[in-house]
Design a protein around this motif. Sequence first.
Motif, PDB file in Angstrom:
ATOM      1  N   VAL A 223       0.887  -1.243   0.138  1.00  0.00           N
ATOM      2  CA  VAL A 223      -0.074  -0.063  -0.161  1.00  0.00           C
ATOM      3  C   VAL A 223       0.702   1.398   0.153  1.00  0.00           C
ATOM      4  O   VAL A 223       2.102   1.137   0.436  1.00  0.00           O
ATOM      5  CB  VAL A 223      -0.901   0.004   1.116  1.00  0.00           C
ATOM      6  N   PRO A 224       0.324   2.340  -0.455  1.00  0.00           N
ATOM      7  CA  PRO A 224       1.089   3.437  -0.287  1.00  0.00           C
ATOM      8  C   PRO A 224       1.626   4.087   1.066  1.00  0.00           C
ATOM      9  O   PRO A 224       0.869   3.847   1.905  1.00  0.00           O
ATOM     10  CB  PRO A 224       0.118   4.680  -1.136  1.00  0.00           C
ATOM     11  N   GLU A 225       2.524   4.714   1.160  1.00  0.00           N
ATOM     12  CA  GLU A 225       3.064   5.247   2.390  1.00  0.00           C
ATOM     13  C   GLU A 225       1.958   6.474   3.045  1.00  0.00           C
ATOM     14  O   GLU A 225       2.332   6.512   4.103  1.00  0.00           O
ATOM     15  CB  GLU A 225       4.520   5.979   2.135  1.00  0.00           C
ATOM     16  N   THR A 226       0.942   6.786   2.143  1.00  0.00           N
ATOM     17  CA  THR A 226       0.131   7.468   2.938  1.00  0.00           C
ATOM     18  C   THR A 226      -0.925   6.910   3.653  1.00  0.00           C
ATOM     19  O   THR A 226      -1.710   7.612   4.245  1.00  0.00           O
ATOM     20  CB  THR A 226      -0.492   8.394   1.583  1.00  0.00           C
ATOM     21  N   MET A 227      -0.932   5.695   3.526  1.00  0.00           N
ATOM     22  CA  MET A 227      -2.031   4.923   4.404  1.00  0.00           C
ATOM     23  C   MET A 227      -1.292   4.643   5.562  1.00  0.00           C
ATOM     24  O   MET A 227      -0.255   3.929   5.625  1.00  0.00           O
ATOM     25  CB  MET A 227      -2.249   3.628   3.675  1.00  0.00           C
ATOM     26  N   ALA A 228      -1.979   4.545   6.898  1.00  0.00           N
ATOM     27  CA  ALA A 228      -1.859   4.084   8.037  1.00  0.00           C
ATOM     28  C   ALA A 228      -1.816   2.723   7.997  1.00  0.00           C
ATOM     29  O   ALA A 228      -3.114   2.055   7.750  1.00  0.00           O
ATOM     30  CB  ALA A 228      -2.644   4.823   9.186  1.00  0.00           C
ATOM     31  N   VAL A 229      -1.043   1.740   8.777  1.00  0.00           N
ATOM     32  CA  VAL A 229      -1.179   0.423   8.915  1.00  0.00           C
ATOM     33  C   VAL A 229      -0.930   0.061  10.350  1.00  0.00           C
ATOM     34  O   VAL A 229       0.102   0.226  10.961  1.00  0.00           O
ATOM     35  CB  VAL A 229      -0.273  -0.313   7.939  1.00  0.00           C
ATOM     36  N   GLY A 230      -1.830  -0.359  10.876  1.00  0.00           N
ATOM     37  CA  GLY A 230      -1.720  -0.941  12.241  1.00  0.00           C
ATOM     38  C   GLY A 230      -2.289  -2.083  12.499  1.00  0.00           C
ATOM     39  O   GLY A 230      -2.977  -2.934  11.652  1.00  0.00           O
ATOM     40  N   MET A 231      -2.310  -2.732  13.711  1.00  0.00           N
ATOM     41  CA  MET A 231      -2.810  -3.881  14.221  1.00  0.00           C
ATOM     42  C   MET A 231      -3.649  -3.738  15.352  1.00  0.00           C
ATOM     43  O   MET A 231      -3.146  -3.174  16.428  1.00  0.00           O
ATOM     44  CB  MET A 231      -1.700  -5.012  14.471  1.00  0.00           C
ATOM     45  N   HIS A 264      -3.860  -1.282  18.612  1.00  0.00           N
ATOM     46  CA  HIS A 264      -5.224  -1.166  19.107  1.00  0.00           C
ATOM     47  C   HIS A 264      -5.519  -2.422  20.175  1.00  0.00           C
ATOM     48  O   HIS A 264      -5.454  -3.497  19.600  1.00  0.00           O
ATOM     49  CB  HIS A 264      -6.265  -1.255  17.996  1.00  0.00           C
ATOM     50  N   VAL A 265      -5.508  -1.997  21.336  1.00  0.00           N
ATOM     51  CA  VAL A 265      -5.438  -3.120  22.501  1.00  0.00           C
ATOM     52  C   VAL A 265      -6.497  -3.510  22.990  1.00  0.00           C
ATOM     53  O   VAL A 265      -7.504  -2.698  23.809  1.00  0.00           O
ATOM     54  CB  VAL A 265      -4.281  -2.557  23.490  1.00  0.00           C
ATOM     55  N   SER A 266      -7.109  -4.614  22.587  1.00  0.00           N
ATOM     56  CA  SER A 266      -8.383  -5.666  23.153  1.00  0.00           C
ATOM     57  C   SER A 266      -7.718  -6.653  24.157  1.00  0.00           C
ATOM     58  O   SER A 266      -6.749  -6.506  24.507  1.00  0.00           O
ATOM     59  CB  SER A 266      -9.014  -5.849  22.220  1.00  0.00           C
ATOM     60  N   SER A 267      -8.806  -7.632  24.216  1.00  0.00           N
ATOM     61  CA  SER A 267      -8.475  -8.733  24.894  1.00  0.00           C
ATOM     62  C   SER A 267      -9.281  -9.967  24.788  1.00  0.00           C
ATOM     63  O   SER A 267     -10.283  -9.847  24.177  1.00  0.00           O
ATOM     64  CB  SER A 267      -8.152  -8.603  26.320  1.00  0.00           C
ATOM     65  N   THR A 298      -1.070   4.272  20.667  1.00  0.00           N
ATOM     66  CA  THR A 298      -1.754   3.294  21.475  1.00  0.00           C
ATOM     67  C   THR A 298      -3.375   3.447  21.322  1.00  0.00           C
ATOM     68  O   THR A 298      -3.711   4.553  21.918  1.00  0.00           O
ATOM     69  CB  THR A 298      -1.330   2.708  22.641  1.00  0.00           C
ATOM     70  N   ILE A 299      -4.316   2.707  20.829  1.00  0.00           N
ATOM     71  CA  ILE A 299      -5.610   3.088  21.045  1.00  0.00           C
ATOM     72  C   ILE A 299      -6.282   2.094  22.352  1.00  0.00           C
ATOM     73  O   ILE A 299      -5.849   0.930  22.200  1.00  0.00           O
ATOM     74  CB  ILE A 299      -6.361   2.706  19.651  1.00  0.00           C
ATOM     75  N   GLY A 300      -6.744   2.855  23.027  1.00  0.00           N
ATOM     76  CA  GLY A 300      -7.373   1.846  24.066  1.00  0.00           C
ATOM     77  C   GLY A 300      -8.835   1.834  23.850  1.00  0.00           C
ATOM     78  O   GLY A 300      -9.514   2.644  23.519  1.00  0.00           O
ATOM     79  N   VAL A 301      -9.365   0.560  24.279  1.00  0.00           N
ATOM     80  CA  VAL A 301     -10.717   0.175  24.049  1.00  0.00           C
ATOM     81  C   VAL A 301     -11.357  -0.758  25.353  1.00  0.00           C
ATOM     82  O   VAL A 301     -10.594  -1.386  25.829  1.00  0.00           O
ATOM     83  CB  VAL A 301     -10.770  -0.554  22.760  1.00  0.00           C
ATOM     84  N   GLY A 302     -12.658  -0.765  25.237  1.00  0.00           N
ATOM     85  CA  GLY A 302     -13.294  -1.685  26.487  1.00  0.00           C
ATOM     86  C   GLY A 302     -14.225  -0.850  27.560  1.00  0.00           C
ATOM     87  O   GLY A 302     -13.558  -0.560  28.378  1.00  0.00           O
ATOM     88  N   LEU A 303     -15.634  -1.121  27.215  1.00  0.00           N
ATOM     89  CA  LEU A 303     -16.348  -0.463  28.107  1.00  0.00           C
ATOM     90  C   LEU A 303     -15.940   1.232  28.530  1.00  0.00           C
ATOM     91  O   LEU A 303     -15.860   1.288  29.644  1.00  0.00           O
ATOM     92  CB  LEU A 303     -16.520  -1.233  29.589  1.00  0.00           C
ATOM     93  N   ILE A 304     -15.581   1.816  27.605  1.00  0.00           N
ATOM     94  CA  ILE A 304     -15.298   3.278  27.680  1.00  0.00           C
ATOM     95  C   ILE A 304     -16.635   3.879  27.295  1.00  0.00           C
ATOM     96  O   ILE A 304     -17.047   3.951  26.115  1.00  0.00           O
ATOM     97  CB  ILE A 304     -14.261   3.694  26.663  1.00  0.00           C
TER      98      ILE A 304
END
Length: 372
Positions: A223-231, A264-267, A298-304
């Motif tokens: 993909v182009p460098e202009t796209m963000a790629v995370g996990m 993106h941190v889940s569990s 870092t993206i936090g998630v979970g009953l926010i």
Amino acid sequence: MSSMLFSPYKLGPMELSNRIAIAPMCQYSADEGLATDWHMIHLGQLALSGASLLIIEATAVTPEGRISPDDLGLWSDAHLDALKPIIAAIRRHSPIKVAVQLAHAGRKASSAAPWLGGANIKPDEERGWQTVAPSAVPHAEGETVPLALDADGLQRIKQGFVDAARRAAALGLDGIELHGAHGYLLHEFLSPLSNRREDQYGGSLENRMRYPLEVLEAVQAAVPETMAVGMRISATDWVEGGWNIEESVVFARELEKRGCHFIHVSSGGLSPQQKIPVGAGYQIAFAERIKRESSMPTIGVGLITEPQQAEHILQSGQADMVALARAMLYNPRWPWHAAAELGAQVAAPQQYWRSQPHQFKNLFGDTRLGQR
């Protein structure tokens, strides 16, 4: 003090107007993987929410990678074409950035939709198919035993991620989130509970991380460098002897070395034996540790669910962004209400400016045109 929740932020090359993301949420409403009018309505309303980032639901990179027969897919150009008008409509009417979560469900594929019970559909049952996984270990007793992926299977799925990523780029999306959480294929490679391989992809932590990292690198190159790629990851399996936060920290550092733009941190999600102490912000401690021990956004998630709760998470350095899922379904204008409570401003379409309550004169910025 100005609101941190409504301050700008960047995930790699993706510039965001605030720190609120809409987490990917499966809708089980596609037609052979093709987006439907439900997706136009669903994604359209979320695009008007005032959040800065909308992550489209888990989108399968191969047909057998769907969680259910009705999951969204991006394994052919027909799937790209079905999404085109939806993305075009969002672009016309909202400044929100749009990413897609690319996924393969592994051994948890071929399942019924939640409102149909969510049970595993066997290969010989209507709408069912044979699942694949790192090892021939079923998700739960009595469920389909997956086929252990051989070298050709690993390459085929990796190419599926690459091809889907290229289609995401062709759609003009702003980012890609690789689904390495909730017991799906990439997570299955990470966890020793599901990965019993004896080759270079199993055994040691280094080996178990190898395939997810290979997929990341292949997608980055496509993909182009202009796209963000995370996990997205599950920081722990919540099962003794399973994947845990210490291994997640190591994995985060390896992602960071490879230029991953965010985590993106889940569990959970890997085993029905999990014991999760669910409560407000119950996963934020995992995000905090990963943020502290790596420098990746870092993206936090979970009953926010509450604006002050989200603000505190950011102000205290527990995460760089927050993601909302079910809270956003319940209240698709959550960011508007959060901005009002925190004394901030939020983007809203001009057609809705007149809805601004009188006590919040600058909630939407200059709304004079909307008062006629």
